[in-house]
Design an enzyme around this catalytic site. Structure first.
Site, PDB file in Angstrom:
ATOM      1  N   ALA A 127       0.520  -1.137  -0.245  1.00  0.00           N
ATOM      2  CA  ALA A 127      -0.019   0.437  -0.112  1.00  0.00           C
ATOM      3  C   ALA A 127       0.814   1.736  -0.331  1.00  0.00           C
ATOM      4  O   ALA A 127       2.093   1.398   0.541  1.00  0.00           O
ATOM      5  CB  ALA A 127      -0.901  -0.199   1.429  1.00  0.00           C
ATOM      6  N   TYR A 128       0.250   2.239  -0.816  1.00  0.00           N
ATOM      7  CA  TYR A 128       0.862   3.475  -0.975  1.00  0.00           C
ATOM      8  C   TYR A 128       1.938   3.299  -1.389  1.00  0.00           C
ATOM      9  O   TYR A 128       2.854   4.265  -1.934  1.00  0.00           O
ATOM     10  CB  TYR A 128       1.258   4.099   0.959  1.00  0.00           C
ATOM     11  CG  TYR A 128       0.266   4.212   1.304  1.00  0.00           C
ATOM     12  CD1 TYR A 128      -1.290   4.633   1.751  1.00  0.00           C
ATOM     13  CD2 TYR A 128       0.071   3.339   2.723  1.00  0.00           C
ATOM     14  CE1 TYR A 128      -1.827   4.411   1.913  1.00  0.00           C
ATOM     15  CE2 TYR A 128      -0.734   2.947   3.875  1.00  0.00           C
ATOM     16  CZ  TYR A 128      -1.905   3.722   3.846  1.00  0.00           C
ATOM     17  OH  TYR A 128      -2.614   3.867   4.546  1.00  0.00           O
ATOM     18  N   HIS A 129       2.995   2.919  -2.402  1.00  0.00           N
ATOM     19  CA  HIS A 129       3.991   2.338  -3.199  1.00  0.00           C
ATOM     20  C   HIS A 129       3.561   2.269  -4.505  1.00  0.00           C
ATOM     21  O   HIS A 129       4.192   2.391  -5.442  1.00  0.00           O
ATOM     22  CB  HIS A 129       4.535   0.773  -2.848  1.00  0.00           C
ATOM     23  CG  HIS A 129       5.027   0.696  -1.918  1.00  0.00           C
ATOM     24  ND1 HIS A 129       4.137   1.089  -0.470  1.00  0.00           N
ATOM     25  CD2 HIS A 129       6.256   1.146  -1.543  1.00  0.00           C
ATOM     26  CE1 HIS A 129       5.130   0.788   0.775  1.00  0.00           C
ATOM     27  NE2 HIS A 129       6.570   1.100  -0.181  1.00  0.00           N
TER      28      HIS A 129
END
Length: 230
Positions: A127-129
């Protein structure tokens, strides 16, 4: 002595690679600053990968090893990223790499080695990548195709680290609590250090390890393959 060209090797992992190689090779570091290189026997080339063309710089006619170090860590929820974020990550991580490789490929010696950097997040999905994973995934695909096209003349490999304690990751490791939390995420219970990554880079550059090409090598404390919390 062999000629090794590092793009962006004046600090962090790049500096450690330069340090490990400088006593037995002619090391050329093309970077914006040279302050942290003052104690090393290296040749500094003033170079900003976002602004300059390596073709205009005094690089060796024959290059035996090449490492591209510039990168970014832009971790945000997808809804908070705009197209410019994706473009900027792609520019510094991928397009700048391609531009330099395009220029120096004719200088690469028979049996030479190239080393690029990706991230554990490409293979694991984190997540968030979304932005950085997209840019680093482009590097992995590019490296494999390049390795196939230029074998057996030169080797191309990619190191995919997890979190490493460098200035680039300082925001993620800014206090002891964050460091402890990040360490616990890894099966080996610590984040990486510059030697962990530089050791693999120098290994891949060494002609004694010449039967390795087209590989994405995880140096990640077990993050990509182990689940020690089950």
């Amino acid at each position: 002595m062999k000629n090794i060209l590092l793009i962006g090797g004046s600090h962090g992992v790049g500096r450690e690679i330069a340090s490990q190689l400088s006593s037995t090779n002619n090391v050329y570091v093309a970077s914006r600053t040279a302050k942290e290189l003052s104690d090393l026997n290296v040749n500094h080339i003033p170079f900003d990968v976002m602004l300059d063309d390596i073709e205009d710089k005094n690089i060796p006619d024959e290059i035996h090893g090449f490492v591209f170090c510039p990168g970014s860590i832009n971790l945000k929820p997808f809804k908070m990223l705009d197209i410019q974020d994706f473009e900027e990550d792609m520019e510094i991580n991928f397009f700048c790499l391609v531009k330099v490789v395009k220029t120096i490929i004719g200088n690469m010696a028979e049996g030479s080695s190239m080393v690029f950097f990706s991230t554990v997040a490409v293979g694991s999905g984190m997540a968030y990548h979304t932005s950085i994973s997209a840019a680093k995934a482009a590097i992995e695909g590019f490296a494999k195709a390049l390795a196939a096209e230029y074998a057996p003349k030169l080797r191309v490999n990619v190191i995919a680290p997890s979190l490493v304690d460098t200035s680039l990751a300082s925001r993620l490791l800014s206090n002891d609590k964050k460091k402890e939390q990040m360490s616990e995420r890894h099966p080996l219970k610590r984040v990486g250090n510059v030697k962990d990554i530089a050791n693999m880079a120098t290994f891949l550059l060494n002609s004694e390890n010449s039967w390795i090409t087209g590989q994405i090598i995880g140096v990640d404390g077990g993050m990509s393959t182990l689940n020690s919390n089950s």
